[in-house]
Design a protein around this motif. Structure first.
Motif, PDB file in Angstrom:
ATOM      1  N   MET A  49       0.836  -1.205   0.000  1.00  0.00           N
ATOM      2  CA  MET A  49       0.000   0.000   0.000  1.00  0.00           C
ATOM      3  C   MET A  49       0.870   1.254   0.000  1.00  0.00           C
ATOM      4  N   ILE A  50       1.934   1.254   0.784  1.00  0.00           N
ATOM      5  CA  ILE A  50       2.833   2.418   0.833  1.00  0.00           C
ATOM      6  C   ILE A  50       3.464   2.654  -0.534  1.00  0.00           C
ATOM      7  N   SER A  51       3.891   1.585  -1.198  1.00  0.00           N
ATOM      8  CA  SER A  51       4.565   1.719  -2.494  1.00  0.00           C
ATOM      9  C   SER A  51       3.597   1.976  -3.644  1.00  0.00           C
ATOM     10  N   GLY A  52       2.298   1.770  -3.409  1.00  0.00           N
ATOM     11  CA  GLY A  52       1.305   2.008  -4.452  1.00  0.00           C
ATOM     12  C   GLY A  52       0.939   0.782  -5.263  1.00  0.00           C
ATOM     13  N   HIS A  53       1.471  -0.368  -4.902  1.00  0.00           N
ATOM     14  CA  HIS A  53       1.145  -1.590  -5.626  1.00  0.00           C
ATOM     15  C   HIS A  53      -0.241  -2.114  -5.258  1.00  0.00           C
ATOM     16  N   LEU A  54      -0.743  -1.700  -4.093  1.00  0.00           N
ATOM     17  CA  LEU A  54      -2.114  -2.019  -3.670  1.00  0.00           C
ATOM     18  C   LEU A  54      -2.778  -0.731  -3.209  1.00  0.00           C
ATOM     19  N   LYS A  55      -4.067  -0.586  -3.521  1.00  0.00           N
ATOM     20  CA  LYS A  55      -4.816   0.576  -3.053  1.00  0.00           C
ATOM     21  C   LYS A  55      -5.424   0.257  -1.695  1.00  0.00           C
ATOM     22  N   PRO A  56      -5.273   1.161  -0.734  1.00  0.00           N
ATOM     23  CA  PRO A  56      -5.891   0.906   0.573  1.00  0.00           C
ATOM     24  C   PRO A  56      -7.414   0.988   0.492  1.00  0.00           C
ATOM     25  N   THR A  57      -8.069   0.250   1.360  1.00  0.00           N
ATOM     26  CA  THR A  57      -9.515   0.332   1.489  1.00  0.00           C
ATOM     27  C   THR A  57      -9.885   1.635   2.190  1.00  0.00           C
ATOM     28  N   ALA A  58      -9.033   2.045   3.128  1.00  0.00           N
ATOM     29  CA  ALA A  58      -9.250   3.293   3.872  1.00  0.00           C
ATOM     30  C   ALA A  58      -7.898   3.781   4.383  1.00  0.00           C
ATOM     31  N   GLY A  59      -7.868   5.048   4.771  1.00  0.00           N
ATOM     32  CA  GLY A  59      -6.663   5.602   5.373  1.00  0.00           C
ATOM     33  C   GLY A  59      -5.894   6.526   4.454  1.00  0.00           C
ATOM     34  N   ILE A  60      -4.820   7.092   5.012  1.00  0.00           N
ATOM     35  CA  ILE A  60      -4.011   8.097   4.321  1.00  0.00           C
ATOM     36  C   ILE A  60      -2.535   7.727   4.433  1.00  0.00           C
ATOM     37  N   ILE A  61      -1.795   8.001   3.354  1.00  0.00           N
ATOM     38  CA  ILE A  61      -0.341   7.835   3.343  1.00  0.00           C
ATOM     39  C   ILE A  61       0.260   9.192   3.026  1.00  0.00           C
ATOM     40  N   ARG A  62       1.171   9.651   3.886  1.00  0.00           N
ATOM     41  CA  ARG A  62       1.858  10.923   3.654  1.00  0.00           C
ATOM     42  C   ARG A  62       3.356  10.645   3.543  1.00  0.00           C
ATOM     43  N   TYR A  63       3.981  11.287   2.563  1.00  0.00           N
ATOM     44  CA  TYR A  63       5.421  11.179   2.368  1.00  0.00           C
ATOM     45  C   TYR A  63       5.985  12.589   2.295  1.00  0.00           C
ATOM     46  N   ARG A  64       6.899  12.894   3.205  1.00  0.00           N
ATOM     47  CA  ARG A  64       7.484  14.241   3.297  1.00  0.00           C
ATOM     48  C   ARG A  64       6.397  15.310   3.389  1.00  0.00           C
ATOM     49  N   GLU A  66       3.429  15.322   2.129  1.00  0.00           N
ATOM     50  CA  GLU A  66       2.495  15.343   1.004  1.00  0.00           C
ATOM     51  C   GLU A  66       1.665  14.069   1.000  1.00  0.00           C
ATOM     52  N   GLU A  67       0.355  14.205   0.829  1.00  0.00           N
ATOM     53  CA  GLU A  67      -0.479  13.014   0.737  1.00  0.00           C
ATOM     54  C   GLU A  67      -0.235  12.331  -0.607  1.00  0.00           C
ATOM     55  N   VAL A  68       0.114  11.042  -0.555  1.00  0.00           N
ATOM     56  CA  VAL A  68       0.426  10.275  -1.768  1.00  0.00           C
ATOM     57  C   VAL A  68      -0.507   9.071  -1.942  1.00  0.00           C
ATOM     58  N   THR A  69      -1.541   9.000  -1.115  1.00  0.00           N
ATOM     59  CA  THR A  69      -2.411   7.830  -1.069  1.00  0.00           C
ATOM     60  C   THR A  69      -2.929   7.409  -2.437  1.00  0.00           C
ATOM     61  N   ARG A  70      -3.279   8.356  -3.275  1.00  0.00           N
ATOM     62  CA  ARG A  70      -3.886   8.031  -4.576  1.00  0.00           C
ATOM     63  C   ARG A  70      -2.901   8.109  -5.743  1.00  0.00           C
ATOM     64  N   LEU A  71      -1.642   8.411  -5.470  1.00  0.00           N
ATOM     65  CA  LEU A  71      -0.665   8.496  -6.561  1.00  0.00           C
ATOM     66  C   LEU A  71      -0.318   7.104  -7.084  1.00  0.00           C
ATOM     67  N   PRO A  72      -0.104   6.979  -8.400  1.00  0.00           N
ATOM     68  CA  PRO A  72       0.302   5.684  -8.951  1.00  0.00           C
ATOM     69  C   PRO A  72       1.743   5.339  -8.555  1.00  0.00           C
ATOM     70  N   VAL A  73       2.090   4.086  -8.737  1.00  0.00           N
ATOM     71  CA  VAL A  73       3.428   3.586  -8.394  1.00  0.00           C
ATOM     72  C   VAL A  73       4.519   4.449  -9.015  1.00  0.00           C
ATOM     73  N   THR A  74       4.361   4.814 -10.276  1.00  0.00           N
ATOM     74  CA  THR A  74       5.405   5.563 -10.974  1.00  0.00           C
ATOM     75  C   THR A  74       5.654   6.929 -10.339  1.00  0.00           C
ATOM     76  N   GLU A  75       4.584   7.602  -9.929  1.00  0.00           N
ATOM     77  CA  GLU A  75       4.744   8.916  -9.293  1.00  0.00           C
ATOM     78  C   GLU A  75       5.370   8.786  -7.913  1.00  0.00           C
ATOM     79  N   ARG A  76       5.028   7.737  -7.204  1.00  0.00           N
ATOM     80  CA  ARG A  76       5.637   7.520  -5.885  1.00  0.00           C
ATOM     81  C   ARG A  76       7.126   7.236  -6.046  1.00  0.00           C
TER      82      ARG A  76
END
Length: 131
Positions: A49-64, A66-76
């Motif tokens: 989920m952190i790397s973007g290979h799976l989409k979370p059912t719920a929740g938020i991922i922030r990197y530096r 910035e919210e990256v929860t919905r970004l594709p693998v390539t952008e992450r």
């Protein structure tokens, strides 16, 4: 220390099977953490989920910050979030530095300062002596 990564309520459900349930996790810059647990505990799902290979059912991922929860693998990956799979994906016939160079070239839209980036990556993963 600055916050590098944060998950808030990160959850993944597979057709009723709850793999991760509201995981709150923080990683500070320069900090090293390990995710441990028995088989089936949800470690790989969490990392996926952190790397973007799976989409979370719920929740938020922030990197530096910035919210990256919905970004594709390539952008992450462009931002620095990558995952290493258990199956090796390096080229055995190339030196470590050549494998890193390929990764640097593949990740850049317009490669600049490739040599500097290679040195940075090798230092980041502590492989300078193996280059």
């Amino acid at each position: 220390m600055a916050e590098l990564l944060r998950t808030e309520g990160l959850t993944k459900s597979f057709e009723g099977l709850l793999a991760n349930d509201a995981v709150d996790f923080t990683l500070e810059s320069g900090e090293l953490r390990c995710v441990i647990g028995p088989n089936g505990a949800g470690k790989t799902t969490f990392i996926s989920m952190i790397s973007g290979h799976l989409k979370p059912t719920a929740g938020i991922i922030r990197y530096r910050g910035e919210e990256v929860t919905r970004l594709p693998v390539t952008e992450r990956a462009r931002r620095g979030i990558c995952r290493k799979f258990q199956t090796p994906s390096v080229f055995d016939n190339l030196a470590v530095v050549e494998n890193v160079e390929l990764a640097v070239l593949a990740s850049a839209r317009r490669p600049r300062n490739v040599a500097e980036q290679i040195v940075h990556v090798l230092a980041l993963v502590r492989l300078e002596d193996q280059a």
